[in-house]
Design a protein around this motif. Structure first.
Motif, mmCIF file in Angstrom:
data_model
loop_
_atom_site.group_PDB
_atom_site.id
_atom_site.type_symbol
_atom_site.label_atom_id
_atom_site.label_comp_id
_atom_site.label_asym_id
_atom_site.label_seq_id
_atom_site.Cartn_x
_atom_site.Cartn_y
_atom_site.Cartn_z
ATOM 1 N N GLY A 378 -19.327 -2.407 -71.143
ATOM 2 C CA GLY A 378 -18.707 -3.727 -70.976
ATOM 3 C C GLY A 378 -18.659 -4.217 -69.545
ATOM 4 O O GLY A 378 -17.877 -5.133 -69.233
ATOM 5 N N LEU A 379 -19.458 -3.633 -68.685
ATOM 6 C CA LEU A 379 -19.464 -4.035 -67.279
ATOM 7 C C LEU A 379 -20.013 -5.470 -67.136
ATOM 8 O O LEU A 379 -21.027 -5.822 -67.744
ATOM 9 N N VAL A 380 -19.326 -6.303 -66.337
ATOM 10 C CA VAL A 380 -19.760 -7.677 -66.049
ATOM 11 C C VAL A 380 -20.186 -7.739 -64.592
ATOM 12 O O VAL A 380 -19.404 -7.402 -63.688
ATOM 13 N N VAL A 381 -21.415 -8.153 -64.357
ATOM 14 C CA VAL A 381 -21.967 -8.259 -63.010
ATOM 15 C C VAL A 381 -22.202 -9.739 -62.697
ATOM 16 O O VAL A 381 -22.934 -10.431 -63.421
ATOM 17 N N GLU A 382 -21.579 -10.226 -61.652
ATOM 18 C CA GLU A 382 -21.737 -11.615 -61.244
ATOM 19 C C GLU A 382 -22.517 -11.642 -59.928
ATOM 20 O O GLU A 382 -22.204 -10.898 -58.992
ATOM 21 N N TYR A 383 -23.538 -12.493 -59.874
ATOM 22 C CA TYR A 383 -24.354 -12.589 -58.656
ATOM 23 C C TYR A 383 -24.491 -14.064 -58.256
ATOM 24 O O TYR A 383 -24.288 -14.979 -59.055
ATOM 25 N N ALA A 384 -24.831 -14.291 -57.010
ATOM 26 C CA ALA A 384 -24.860 -15.646 -56.433
ATOM 27 C C ALA A 384 -25.941 -16.501 -57.082
ATOM 28 O O ALA A 384 -26.983 -15.989 -57.506
ATOM 29 N N LYS A 385 -25.646 -17.818 -57.124
ATOM 30 C CA LYS A 385 -26.602 -18.750 -57.714
ATOM 31 C C LYS A 385 -27.859 -18.810 -56.864
ATOM 32 O O LYS A 385 -27.811 -18.907 -55.647
ATOM 33 N N GLY A 386 -29.001 -18.704 -57.542
ATOM 34 C CA GLY A 386 -30.284 -18.715 -56.863
ATOM 35 C C GLY A 386 -30.764 -17.351 -56.416
ATOM 36 O O GLY A 386 -31.907 -17.210 -55.970
ATOM 37 N N ALA A 387 -29.877 -16.323 -56.526
ATOM 38 C CA ALA A 387 -30.270 -14.960 -56.132
ATOM 39 C C ALA A 387 -30.991 -14.279 -57.288
ATOM 40 O O ALA A 387 -30.892 -14.682 -58.459
ATOM 41 N N THR A 388 -31.685 -13.236 -56.944
ATOM 42 C CA THR A 388 -32.380 -12.462 -57.971
ATOM 43 C C THR A 388 -31.374 -11.617 -58.736
ATOM 44 O O THR A 388 -30.499 -10.963 -58.146
ATOM 45 N N ALA A 389 -31.473 -11.622 -60.071
ATOM 46 C CA ALA A 389 -30.525 -10.867 -60.895
ATOM 47 C C ALA A 389 -30.715 -9.366 -60.683
ATOM 48 O O ALA A 389 -31.844 -8.884 -60.558
#
Length: 697
Positions: A378-389
C-alpha cells in the motif's frame, strides 16, 4: 634428556607428519558435516557471505543417513559363542567360557561401546576399542573394554593391513597432569617429569593439529601447557611396538603349546611344570610398551598382553587408506546447502529489488524513506510534476536448473550413504511387510561396513578370550542372568570357574586349558526379535501346528507375560483332551486296517502264484514263454533269475489234479446255478480254478 624418550617423541612426530595431521583435519570436517548446527559451512565462507549480506542455510541430509546405519547396528547386538578346537578343547568348558565372555560384555556395556566405535568409523573413518585389565575394583584384575578418540590414535604410518598384528607400532598421545601420571606410573615418574627442565615451552601454535572435542576448548599445545585452571599438563606418548628377542618360555611337548614365562604367575608356572611343561628359550614376537614425555621415560617394559590393547574398526579400508560414510557425502551436501541458500537469496531479493528515482523528484518522502519502506504493502509514492516516475528494479531471476541441481545432489547423498528404502520412508499405502523387504534388500549398501565390523568383532572377541584364559586363572564366582527356555523369565545363576576338586585333585571348569574357536553371530534386539517370533507363532498356529500357549505368551510384548505364564495350568496336570484320544484311536484303527489289507493282498498274490505253479507243473513247455511274458510287462524277480525256472521240454507233465475252488473268506465259493453270476465268475482270464488246463479225455 633420555634417548629412549627422544626416540619415542621422534616416532610420534613421524606419524603426525606422515598423514595423521591430514587425517585429523578430514575427520574434524566430516564430524562437523554430521553434527551440522552451523558446522557444515567453513568459517571463511561464512565470513564472505556475512560481508555480502547473503544468508547461509544448512539442510543436513547426512545425519539422518548416518543415524539409519547406526540404528541397524543398535538393533542387532553381537553374540559371541565358542566351540572347542584341538585335543584339549571341551564342549562344556566352551559353554562356560561363552557365558564368562557375556558377563564381561555386560559389565562393560559392550554394545554401547561398540556403537561409539561404529559411529566413529562411519563418521571419522576410524574407530578403536581399548582392551586391557583393570585392578581398581578387583585385585585379581577385571577385563575393561573402552573406546579411544580416533584423532588421538596414530597407527603405523607404513602399515597397510587391517589387522594390527601386522603393524610395526601404534601410538596414543594424551594429556596428563602430574597427579594422573603419579596414579598410573608411580610417584617417582611424576616427580621426574616435574623436575625435568628440558620440557618444551612451545605452546603449540605451530603444531598444526586440529582441536579435539571436549566440553570446553583451550587451544593447541605441544609438550606441555598451563591451563586456565592453573594445572600443568604434559603430553604423554603411549607407544606399543613389536620386537623379536630370545624369551624364557614354557613348552608342552605333547601339544606343542608355548607360553611366555614372564607373563605368568608363580602358581601358573608351577602348575604348568607339574603337567609336563619344560623350560626353554625361544625367539618370540612380543609387545614392547614405552611411555614417555618429550624428554622423560615413564614406563619401558614388555607388555603383559599378547597383542596391542587397541583394536581398530575401519568402515572402508583399502591397503592403508580409510574412508567413512561421510567422506563421499561432503560434496553433495555442500551443493545442497549452497544451492538452497542461493535460491532463498534470490527469492528474498525479489520482494525489494530496489528503485530507480530521478534526482529530487520525490515530494512526499526522500530516497532514504523509499529505500526503507519501498517493499511495504500500500505504499504511495508522490513525485514532482514533469519528473520521471520512479521505477522498480527487476531482481535477478532464478537460474534455470537450480531446482534440478538440488534434486540431483539430494539423490547423490542418498546413493552414497543410505537409500530411502532402508529408512522406511514409504507412505501409508505400502504394507509393513513390503517395507521390511525393501529395507532388507537395501542393506547391501552397508555390506562392506558391516563385514568390517564383523572382522573387528572377531579380533575383539579373540583378545577377550586370551585375557580370560591367561589372567582368569584362579577360582572365580560370577553371577549371571539367563532366560528360562520354558517361561522366558530371567533367572539368576551362579557360575564358578577353576574350582579345585579335592576328590579328583583336578580343577573343574578350568578355562586356562584348551583351544577354542570364536563364532560371531548377530541377534536382533529384544523387542524386534520377540515381535518376529510372536508373529511366526501365530502364523504356525493358523497353519495347524500345535504351538503351546506358554511359547506364544513368552514371545509377546505383554508387560505381565511372566505372571500369565506362571498362572497357566501345568500341562502335566491337565486332563487329557478326549478329541486327541479319539484321533489317536482312529489313527491306530486305520493303521491296523492297512496292515490287514496288506496281508490280504499278500495271500491273494500267493494264491495266484499257486495257480501259476500248477499250470507249469502240468505243462513244463510253458516255462520259457511265461518267463519272457513276465519280463515284457516289467516284472522284477525278487529271487534269483530266471523268473520262471526252465523245465526239460521232454519231461512228462504231472497228472491233472482237480483244483479246489477258492475258499477265501473274502471271496467265498459261488453255488452252481445261483442267480449271482456263478457262470461268469468261472469264466474269463482269472477264475477260481486251475486256469488254462483242460483234463484229457
Amino acid at each position: 634428556m633420555d634417548q629412549i624418550a627422544q626416540e619415542n617423541w621422534a616416532r610420534y612426530r613421524y606419524g603426525i607428519d606422515r598423514g595423521h595431521r591430514g587425517y585429523t583435519e578430514q575427520a574434524a570436517r566430516c564430524e562437523g558435516m554430521y553434527l551440522g548446527g552451523g558446522e557444515q559451512w567453513r568459517e571463511e565462507d561464512k565470513r564472505v557471505l556475512d560481508e555480502e549480506g547473503r544468508p547461509y542455510y544448512e539442510f543436513n541430509q547426512i545425519m539422518p543417513a548416518i543415524n539409519t546405519a547406526l540404528g541397524y547396528q543398535i538393533n542387532n547386538r553381537m553374540d559371541i559363542t565358542l566351540r572347542p578346537r584341538g585335543e584339549k578343547g571341551d564342549p562344556e568348558v566352551a559353554t562356560i567360557l561363552s557365558k564368562v565372555i557375556k558377563q564381561v560384555s555386560d559389565s562393560n556395556q559392550l554394545h554401547w561401546v561398540e556403537t561409539q566405535v561404529f559411529g566413529d568409523g562411519l563418521i571419522e573413518q576410524r574407530g578403536y576399542f581399548d582392551v586391557r585389565l583393570s585392578f581398581d575394583s578387583n585385585i585379581k584384575g577385571d577385563i575393561v573394554v573402552s573406546f579411544a578418540d580416533p584423532r588421538d590414535v596414530i597407527p603405523d604410518p607404513d602399515g597397510k593391513t587391517y589387522n594390527p598384528d601386522d603393524w610395526a607400532d601404534v601410538t596414543w598421545p594424551r594429556w596428563l597432569t602430574k597427579e594422573e601420571i603419579g596414579q598410573i606410573y608411580g610417584k617417582k615418574a611424576a616427580d621426574k617429569v616435574e623436575n625435568d627442565e628440558n620440557q618444551s615451552t612451545d605452546f603449540g601454535d605451530m603444531d598444526g593439529e586440529t582441536p579435539r572435542n571436549k566440553f570446553g576448548w583451550s587451544g593447541l599445545q605441544d609438550a606441555y601447557f598451563m591451563g586456565v585452571d592453573g594445572i600443568k599438563r604434559y603430553r604423554v606418548i603411549d607407544r606399543q611396538r613389536w620386537v623379536y628377542e630370545m624369551t624364557p618360555c614354557l613348552v608342552f611337548p605333547l601339544t606343542g603349546d608355548v607360553l611366555v614365562e614372564e607373563s605368568m604367575s608363580q602358581e601358573s608356572v608351577q602348575d604348568a611344570l607339574s603337567k609336563g611343561a619344560v623350560r626353554a628359550r625361544r625367539m618370540k614376537k612380543r609387545v614392547k610398551w614405552v611411555v614417555s614425555t618429550w624428554c622423560s621415560v615413564l614406563h619401558n617394559e614388555f607388555s603383559p598382553y599378547e597383542h596391542f590393547t587397541l583394536v581398530p574398526y575401519f568402515a572402508y579400508f583399502r591397503r592403508g587408506k580409510t574412508r567413512g560414510m561421510v567422506d563421499n557425502a561432503l560434496g553433495p551436501q555442500e551443493v545442497v546447502n549452497k544451492a538452497v541458500s542461493q535460491f532463498v537469496h534470490i527469492l528474498n531479493s525479489s520482494a525489494n529489488g530496489g528503485w530507480m528515482v530521478q534526482e529530487n523528484s520525490l515530494t512526499n518522502m526522500d530516497t532514504e524513506d523509499l529505500e526503507e519502506d519501498g517493499a511495504r504493502t500500500g505504499l504511495v509514492v508522490e513525485y514532482a510534476k514533469g519528473a520521471t516516475a520512479p521505477t522498480r528494479i527487476q531482481p535477478s531471476t532464478v537460474p534455470a536448473g537450480v531446482d534440478r541441481l538440488i534434486d540431483r545432489a539430494t539423490l547423490a547423498l542418498k546413493e552414497t550413504t543410505v537409500p530411502d528404502a532402508m529408512r522406511g520412508n514409504q507412505g501409508s499405502e505400502v504394507s509393513g511387510i513390503a517395507i521390511q523387504s525393501k529395507q532388507h534388500a537395501s542393506q547391501q549398501q552397508l555390506a562392506v561396513p558391516l563385514d568390517n565390523l564383523a572382522f573387528t568383532r572377531g579380533l575383539l572377541a579373540k583378545r577377550i578370550l586370551k585375557l580370560i584364559q591367561r589372567y582368569y586363572d584362579s577360582h572365580r564366582v560370577f553371577r549371571i542372568t539367563e532366560t528360562d527356555p520354558l517361561t522366558g523369565k530371567e533367572v539368576d545363576k551362579t557360575l564358578e570357574i577353576n574350582k579345585f576338586d579335592p576328590e579328583t585333585g583336578a580343577y573343574l571348569y578350568d578355562v586356562t586349558v584348551g583351544d577354542y574357536d570364536v563364532v560371531i553371530g548377530e541377534q536382533p534386539m529384544q523387542v524386534t526379535f520377540e515381535n518376529s517370533q510372536f508373529q511366526q507363532c501365530i502364523e504356525m498356529r493358523e497353519k495347524g501346528i500345535q504351538i503351546p500357549d506358554r511359547v506364544v505368551l513368552r514371545y509377546s510384548n505383554l508387560a505381565d507375560k511372566h505372571e500369565l505364564i506362571e498362572n497357566l495350568p501345568d500341562p502335566a496336570q491337565q486332563p487329557a483332551d478326549p478329541t486327541l484320544e479319539a484321533k489317536a484311536r482312529l489313527l491306530d484303527a486305520q493303521a491296523r486296517k492297512t496292515d490287514a489289507d496288506a496281508q490280504n493282498k499278500d495271500m491273494q498274490t500267493l494264491y495266484t502264484g499257486l495257480q501259476t505253479a500248477q499250470v507249469i507243473a502240468q505243462t513244463p513247455q510253458t516255462a520259457p514263454l511265461a518267463d519272457q511274458l513276465a519280463r515284457s510287462v516289467g516284472f522284477q524277480d525278487k529271487d534269483a533269475a530266471p523268473i520262471v525256472p526252465a523245465v526239460d521240454a521232454q519231461a512228462e507233465g504231472a497228472p491233472i489234479v482237480p483244483f479246489p475252488e477258492n475258499t477265501s473268506p473274502m471271496d467265498p465259493a459261488i453255488p452252481p446255478g445261483a442267480a449271482t453270476g456263478a457262470t461268469g465268475a468261472m469264466a474269463g482270464i482269472e477264475t477260481q480254478r486251475a486256469d488254462g488246463l483242460l483234463p484229457t479225455q
